[in-house]
Design a protein around this motif. Structure first.
Motif, PDB file in Angstrom:
ATOM      1  N   ARG A   1       0.906  -1.306   0.093  1.00  0.00           N
ATOM      2  CA  ARG A   1      -0.039  -0.136   0.223  1.00  0.00           C
ATOM      3  C   ARG A   1       0.940   1.189  -0.088  1.00  0.00           C
ATOM      4  NH1 ARG A   1      -5.591  -0.987  -0.067  1.00  0.00           N
ATOM      5  NH2 ARG A   1      -5.006   0.630  -1.313  1.00  0.00           N
ATOM      6  N   GLU A   2       1.895   1.149   0.918  1.00  0.00           N
ATOM      7  CA  GLU A   2       2.769   2.638   1.140  1.00  0.00           C
ATOM      8  C   GLU A   2       3.408   2.860  -0.375  1.00  0.00           C
ATOM      9  OE1 GLU A   2       3.399   2.688   5.768  1.00  0.00           O
ATOM     10  OE2 GLU A   2       4.965   2.169   4.561  1.00  0.00           O
ATOM     11  N   LEU A   3       3.915   1.592  -1.049  1.00  0.00           N
ATOM     12  CA  LEU A   3       4.723   2.027  -2.350  1.00  0.00           C
ATOM     13  C   LEU A   3       3.792   2.167  -3.430  1.00  0.00           C
ATOM     14  CD1 LEU A   3       7.367  -0.964  -1.980  1.00  0.00           C
ATOM     15  CD2 LEU A   3       7.667   1.731  -1.727  1.00  0.00           C
ATOM     16  N   GLY A   4       2.429   2.187  -3.314  1.00  0.00           N
ATOM     17  CA  GLY A   4       1.392   2.354  -4.282  1.00  0.00           C
ATOM     18  C   GLY A   4       1.119   1.234  -5.391  1.00  0.00           C
ATOM     19  N   TYR A   5       1.558   0.181  -4.964  1.00  0.00           N
ATOM     20  CA  TYR A   5       0.971  -0.973  -5.736  1.00  0.00           C
ATOM     21  C   TYR A   5      -0.585  -1.384  -5.614  1.00  0.00           C
ATOM     22  CZ  TYR A   5       5.559  -1.789  -6.771  1.00  0.00           C
ATOM     23  OH  TYR A   5       7.011  -1.380  -7.545  1.00  0.00           O
ATOM     24  N   ARG A   6      -1.115  -1.690  -6.732  1.00  0.00           N
ATOM     25  CA  ARG A   6      -2.673  -1.951  -6.745  1.00  0.00           C
ATOM     26  C   ARG A   6      -2.994  -3.139  -5.574  1.00  0.00           C
ATOM     27  NH1 ARG A   6      -5.412  -1.819 -11.742  1.00  0.00           N
ATOM     28  NH2 ARG A   6      -3.740  -2.603 -12.523  1.00  0.00           N
ATOM     29  N   VAL A   7      -3.957  -3.153  -4.545  1.00  0.00           N
ATOM     30  CA  VAL A   7      -4.157  -4.428  -4.069  1.00  0.00           C
ATOM     31  C   VAL A   7      -5.775  -4.737  -4.666  1.00  0.00           C
ATOM     32  CG1 VAL A   7      -5.107  -5.008  -1.776  1.00  0.00           C
ATOM     33  CG2 VAL A   7      -2.831  -3.703  -1.700  1.00  0.00           C
ATOM     34  N   ALA A   8      -5.599  -5.842  -5.129  1.00  0.00           N
ATOM     35  CA  ALA A   8      -7.017  -6.195  -5.820  1.00  0.00           C
ATOM     36  C   ALA A   8      -7.844  -6.560  -4.608  1.00  0.00           C
ATOM     37  CB  ALA A   8      -6.720  -7.287  -6.507  1.00  0.00           C
TER      38      ALA A   8
ATOM     39  N   PHE B   1      -0.848  -9.513 -13.845  1.00  0.00           N
ATOM     40  CA  PHE B   1      -1.401 -10.757 -12.975  1.00  0.00           C
ATOM     41  C   PHE B   1      -1.279 -10.294 -11.716  1.00  0.00           C
ATOM     42  CE2 PHE B   1       2.904 -11.758 -14.261  1.00  0.00           C
ATOM     43  CZ  PHE B   1       3.322 -12.252 -13.048  1.00  0.00           C
ATOM     44  N   GLU B   2      -1.694 -11.194 -10.801  1.00  0.00           N
ATOM     45  CA  GLU B   2      -1.541 -10.768  -9.331  1.00  0.00           C
ATOM     46  C   GLU B   2      -0.894 -12.007  -8.616  1.00  0.00           C
ATOM     47  OE1 GLU B   2      -5.914 -10.882  -7.924  1.00  0.00           O
ATOM     48  OE2 GLU B   2      -6.235  -9.411  -9.517  1.00  0.00           O
ATOM     49  N   ILE B   3      -0.412 -11.428  -7.462  1.00  0.00           N
ATOM     50  CA  ILE B   3       0.283 -12.485  -6.740  1.00  0.00           C
ATOM     51  C   ILE B   3      -0.324 -12.319  -5.126  1.00  0.00           C
ATOM     52  CG2 ILE B   3       2.221 -12.662  -5.058  1.00  0.00           C
ATOM     53  CD1 ILE B   3       4.068 -12.056  -7.379  1.00  0.00           C
ATOM     54  N   GLU B   4      -0.818 -13.389  -4.748  1.00  0.00           N
ATOM     55  CA  GLU B   4      -1.336 -13.803  -3.442  1.00  0.00           C
ATOM     56  C   GLU B   4      -0.308 -14.166  -2.379  1.00  0.00           C
ATOM     57  OE1 GLU B   4      -3.955 -17.339  -3.034  1.00  0.00           O
ATOM     58  OE2 GLU B   4      -4.839 -16.679  -1.414  1.00  0.00           O
ATOM     59  N   ILE B   5      -0.267 -13.125  -1.244  1.00  0.00           N
ATOM     60  CA  ILE B   5       0.729 -13.421  -0.173  1.00  0.00           C
ATOM     61  C   ILE B   5      -0.202 -14.051   0.849  1.00  0.00           C
ATOM     62  CG2 ILE B   5       2.276 -12.386   1.456  1.00  0.00           C
ATOM     63  CD1 ILE B   5       3.405 -12.387  -1.327  1.00  0.00           C
ATOM     64  N   GLY B   6       0.197 -15.057   1.293  1.00  0.00           N
ATOM     65  CA  GLY B   6      -0.833 -15.941   2.233  1.00  0.00           C
ATOM     66  C   GLY B   6      -0.088 -16.287   3.220  1.00  0.00           C
TER      67      GLY B   6
ATOM     68  N   LEU C   1      -9.090  -1.818  -7.807  1.00  0.00           N
ATOM     69  CA  LEU C   1      -9.293  -2.164  -9.374  1.00  0.00           C
ATOM     70  C   LEU C   1     -10.347  -1.216  -9.588  1.00  0.00           C
ATOM     71  CD1 LEU C   1      -9.178  -5.825  -9.748  1.00  0.00           C
ATOM     72  CD2 LEU C   1      -7.473  -4.222  -9.926  1.00  0.00           C
ATOM     73  N   SER C   2      -9.940  -0.411 -10.757  1.00  0.00           N
ATOM     74  CA  SER C   2     -10.736   0.597 -11.292  1.00  0.00           C
ATOM     75  C   SER C   2     -11.879   0.138 -12.154  1.00  0.00           C
ATOM     76  CB  SER C   2     -10.283   1.534 -12.239  1.00  0.00           C
ATOM     77  OG  SER C   2      -9.531   0.573 -13.329  1.00  0.00           O
ATOM     78  N   PHE C   3     -13.163   0.843 -12.237  1.00  0.00           N
ATOM     79  CA  PHE C   3     -14.198   0.431 -13.272  1.00  0.00           C
ATOM     80  C   PHE C   3     -13.586   0.048 -14.481  1.00  0.00           C
ATOM     81  CE2 PHE C   3     -17.303   1.281 -16.432  1.00  0.00           C
ATOM     82  CZ  PHE C   3     -18.226   0.554 -16.056  1.00  0.00           C
ATOM     83  N   GLY C   4     -12.468   0.854 -14.784  1.00  0.00           N
ATOM     84  CA  GLY C   4     -11.998   0.562 -16.432  1.00  0.00           C
ATOM     85  C   GLY C   4     -11.270  -0.968 -16.335  1.00  0.00           C
ATOM     86  N   SER C   5     -10.392  -1.202 -15.352  1.00  0.00           N
ATOM     87  CA  SER C   5      -9.948  -2.829 -15.355  1.00  0.00           C
ATOM     88  C   SER C   5     -10.932  -3.708 -15.485  1.00  0.00           C
ATOM     89  CB  SER C   5      -8.833  -2.842 -14.531  1.00  0.00           C
ATOM     90  OG  SER C   5      -9.459  -2.752 -13.200  1.00  0.00           O
ATOM     91  N   LYS C   6     -12.082  -3.427 -14.862  1.00  0.00           N
ATOM     92  CA  LYS C   6     -13.274  -4.572 -14.669  1.00  0.00           C
ATOM     93  C   LYS C   6     -13.895  -4.352 -15.992  1.00  0.00           C
ATOM     94  CE  LYS C   6     -13.965  -4.899  -9.903  1.00  0.00           C
ATOM     95  NZ  LYS C   6     -14.887  -4.308  -8.760  1.00  0.00           N
ATOM     96  N   ALA C   7     -14.110  -3.258 -16.577  1.00  0.00           N
ATOM     97  CA  ALA C   7     -14.710  -3.288 -18.056  1.00  0.00           C
ATOM     98  C   ALA C   7     -13.869  -4.028 -19.008  1.00  0.00           C
ATOM     99  CB  ALA C   7     -15.109  -1.951 -18.492  1.00  0.00           C
ATOM    100  N   GLN C   8     -12.739  -3.724 -19.127  1.00  0.00           N
ATOM    101  CA  GLN C   8     -11.534  -4.529 -19.698  1.00  0.00           C
ATOM    102  C   GLN C   8     -11.723  -5.984 -19.741  1.00  0.00           C
ATOM    103  OE1 GLN C   8      -7.668  -3.234 -18.999  1.00  0.00           O
ATOM    104  NE2 GLN C   8      -7.540  -1.943 -20.647  1.00  0.00           N
ATOM    105  N   GLN C   9     -11.717  -6.488 -18.365  1.00  0.00           N
ATOM    106  CA  GLN C   9     -11.906  -8.025 -18.116  1.00  0.00           C
ATOM    107  C   GLN C   9     -13.278  -8.472 -18.794  1.00  0.00           C
ATOM    108  OE1 GLN C   9     -11.631  -9.052 -14.083  1.00  0.00           O
ATOM    109  NE2 GLN C   9      -9.365  -8.980 -14.036  1.00  0.00           N
TER     110      GLN C   9
END
Ligand SMILES: [Fe+2]
Length: 331
Positions: free
Chosen positions: A236-243, A265-270, A300-308
């Motif tokens: 979050r602090e570095l500005g990466y998008r959390v899905a 693509f996404e990475i899940e940290i678990g 996730l923006s509306f734009g990326s969901k629309a793209q999906q």
């Protein structure tokens, strides 16, 4: 020849192709907290344990995972797998030298699997006793492997069947989910005591594939709850998008969050997923929903969901390759 390879195979390494190496270095080292090595200007190699390489990012235009490396216990099991692939008409390619060194192994055998994903089998990773310099206290690997991979499929039965037939994968359970109004059936496959090394997700009814990349996400398991929360704060602090924010899954009970990588693509940290240690008494069930709590969509923006959604519609006219299906189906 029919002896099972169950328990003798695990996820070993991941190769990513990207043009965004600077961002990947920052993302991997400073946000995820991995050890980073820079073997050359067009290559990044991340470590999480005593293996020389676990996640390799090479300069390439894919912006995707370009190969999954699977560690097999011994040469006999590797031979058995190659024989099964050959029996299905699937070509295998043995490689040593520079390409093997790039992956931190002595030799690997590659083949093209469902959805034209490249999979690589190997027995011996190169290890190192150089100390780890990372922001995470540790990652859980060992006998259950690096983590897991999640794949969307328009032909889930063929994809799951491939892993069951060739790799002796066992179904751990299913999740029946609804995400953004779309019904999803997810099947979780294990190859060892890790609850799943592969998850196959399919839209219910009309089969669509909303994901551009070959993997939707891969998962890394951290050693402690602090490692999980600290990674979340750094992302979050570095500005990466959390899905999806921190939450807990219904089936393997893993606490996790999902962050979008520089390649999309996404990475899940678990942390702390259950393991299947009592094979005799494990019975697959179907869970409702992916999460007990949390996993709330965040950046996730509306734009990326629309793209999906656009990609999902476009996928309807496209066949999905399966190496064991009849030759006329798929490209
Ligand atoms: Fe996952």
């Amino acid at each position: 020849m029919n002896q099972s390879v169950f328990g003798r195979i695990r996820l070993g390494y991941i190769v990513i192709g990207s043009t965004r190496l600077d961002d990947w270095r920052r993302f991997g080292a400073e946000a995820l907290g991995l050890h980073v090595d820079l073997p050359s200007g067009d290559l990044l190699a991340f470590r999480v344990d005593d293996w020389q390489r676990r996640i390799i990012v090479r300069q390439a235009a894919d912006e995707d995972v370009i190969a999954l490396g699977w560690q097999v216990d011994d040469e006999a099991s590797l031979e058995r797998l190659q024989a099964r692939l050959r029996a299905r008409g699937i070509e295998t390619r043995g490689t040593t030298g520079k390409e093997a060194a790039l992956r931190g192994v002595e030799r690997f055998v590659a083949f093209t699997g469902p959805k034209r994903q490249t999979h690589e089998l190997f027995t011996r990773p190169i290890r190192t006793d150089r100390p780890l310099a990372m922001l995470t206290s540790g990652f859980v690997t060992g006998a259950s492997g690096l983590g897991h991979a999640a794949i969307t499929s328009r032909r889930p039965e063929a994809m799951i069947g491939f892993w069951q037939d060739v790799f002796d994968a066992r179904v751990s359970d299913h999740i029946d989910a609804r995400i953004d109004g779309i019904g999803l059936d997810i099947t979780f496959l294990r190859l060892n005591e890790r609850h799943h090394s592969l998850a196959v997700a399919a839209t219910r009814g009309l089969r669509m594939d909303p994901i551009r990349t070959k993997l939707q996400h891969f998962n890394l398991e951290v050693s402690s709850l602090n490692d999980l929360t600290n990674a979340y704060v750094r992302c979050r602090e570095l500005g990466y998008r959390v899905a999806l924010g921190v939450g807990q899954h219904t089936n393997d009970r893993e606490l996790s969050f999902y962050v979008v990588t520089p390649s999309g693509f996404e990475i899940e940290i678990g942390w702390n997923p259950i393991r299947v240690t009592d094979e005799a008494n494990w019975a697959p069930t179907t869970h409702k929903g992916i999460s007990i709590w949390g996993h709330t969509p965040q950046d996730l923006s509306f734009g990326s969901k629309a793209q999906q959604f656009g990609r999902a519609l476009a996928s309807l006219g496209r066949p999905e390759f399966n190496p064991t299906a009849n030759a006329g189906d798929g490209r």
